[in-house]
Design an enzyme around this catalytic site. Structure first.
Site, short mmCIF file in Angstrom:
data_model
loop_
_atom_site.label_atom_id
_atom_site.label_comp_id
_atom_site.label_asym_id
_atom_site.label_seq_id
_atom_site.Cartn_x
_atom_site.Cartn_y
_atom_site.Cartn_z
N CYS A 90 32.45 31.63 56.19
CA CYS A 90 33.39 32.00 55.13
C CYS A 90 34.53 32.79 55.75
O CYS A 90 34.29 33.66 56.58
CB CYS A 90 32.65 32.86 54.10
SG CYS A 90 33.71 33.47 52.78
N HIS A 132 29.63 27.19 47.18
CA HIS A 132 30.08 28.38 47.91
C HIS A 132 31.26 29.04 47.17
O HIS A 132 31.27 30.26 46.98
CB HIS A 132 30.48 27.95 49.34
CG HIS A 132 31.01 29.06 50.19
ND1 HIS A 132 30.36 29.51 51.32
CD2 HIS A 132 32.15 29.80 50.09
CE1 HIS A 132 31.07 30.49 51.86
NE2 HIS A 132 32.16 30.67 51.14
N GLU A 133 32.22 28.23 46.74
CA GLU A 133 33.40 28.79 46.06
C GLU A 133 33.03 29.34 44.69
O GLU A 133 33.54 30.39 44.28
CB GLU A 133 34.50 27.73 45.93
CG GLU A 133 35.05 27.20 47.26
CD GLU A 133 35.32 28.27 48.29
OE1 GLU A 133 35.78 29.37 47.93
OE2 GLU A 133 35.05 28.02 49.48
N HIS A 136 31.66 32.79 45.01
CA HIS A 136 32.72 33.80 45.13
C HIS A 136 33.16 34.28 43.75
O HIS A 136 33.32 35.47 43.52
CB HIS A 136 33.95 33.22 45.85
CG HIS A 136 33.88 33.27 47.35
ND1 HIS A 136 33.73 34.44 48.05
CD2 HIS A 136 33.94 32.29 48.27
CE1 HIS A 136 33.70 34.18 49.35
NE2 HIS A 136 33.83 32.88 49.51
NI NI Z 1 33.88 31.83 51.30
#
Ligand code: NI
Length: 167
Positions: A90, A132-133, A136
């Site tokens: 990341c 993954h996004e 966040h």
């Molecule tokens: Ni990331």
């Protein structure tokens, strides 16, 4: 745009929904694509550039698979199937890559840049990047998906790095 890194509070705050899809948002997104390419990322969530709003962008151009430019506003997971473990990193967590277990196939629903409903079905690498996004946007980092032991080791290491390198 400046990339926020682990230790920055904005990465930990669950992002509120986007209420206005307007010219300002389109301009922000164009800048985010530029920032993502400069930093050699394949995905970028708004809070990674300090904007606490629920949207992310993805472009796998730097990987072997091409996805084109994807933008998902107010994304929500609809379904996830199977599991897969692959190495992940990341741009907000410099210098760390670790195997992360995630769903193998996912469907996300949200809104596109024209304000229309959008649905993305993905598997493989794209499925991983979308998850993954999305993490966040709810205030999580991929580090939080590792074992408690590995996680605490890496957080200590990153805290030290942050102090030494003055992020
Ligand atoms: Ni990331």
């Amino acid at each position: 745009m400046k990339i926020c890194r682990v230790g920055d509070e904005v990465l930990r705050i669950p992002t509120p929904l986007v209420t206005d899809i307007d010219g300002a948002l389109r301009e922000t997104i164009a800048k985010m694509f530029y920032t993502m390419y400069v930093n050699k990322g394949v995905g970028l969530a708004a809070n990674q550039v300090g904007i606490s709003q629920k949207f992310f962008i993805v472009d796998l151009a730097l990987s072997q698979v091409s996805s084109g430019r994807l933008i998902l506003i107010n994304p929500e997971p609809v379904s996830s199937v199977g599991s897969a473990t692959e190495e992940e990193g990341c741009i907000s967590v410099p210098g760390v890559t670790e195997p992360v277990k995630r769903a193998a196939r996912v469907i996300f629903r949200g809104t596109d840049l024209d304000g229309n409903p959008a649905q993305i079905e993905a598997e493989g690498y794209l499925a991983r990047v979308l998850q993954h996004e999305y993490d966040h946007l709810i205030g999580n980092l991929f580090l939080d998906r590792l074992s408690p032991l590995k996680r605490s080791f890496l957080y200590k290491k990153l805290k030290k790095k942050r102090l030494e390198e003055h992020w």
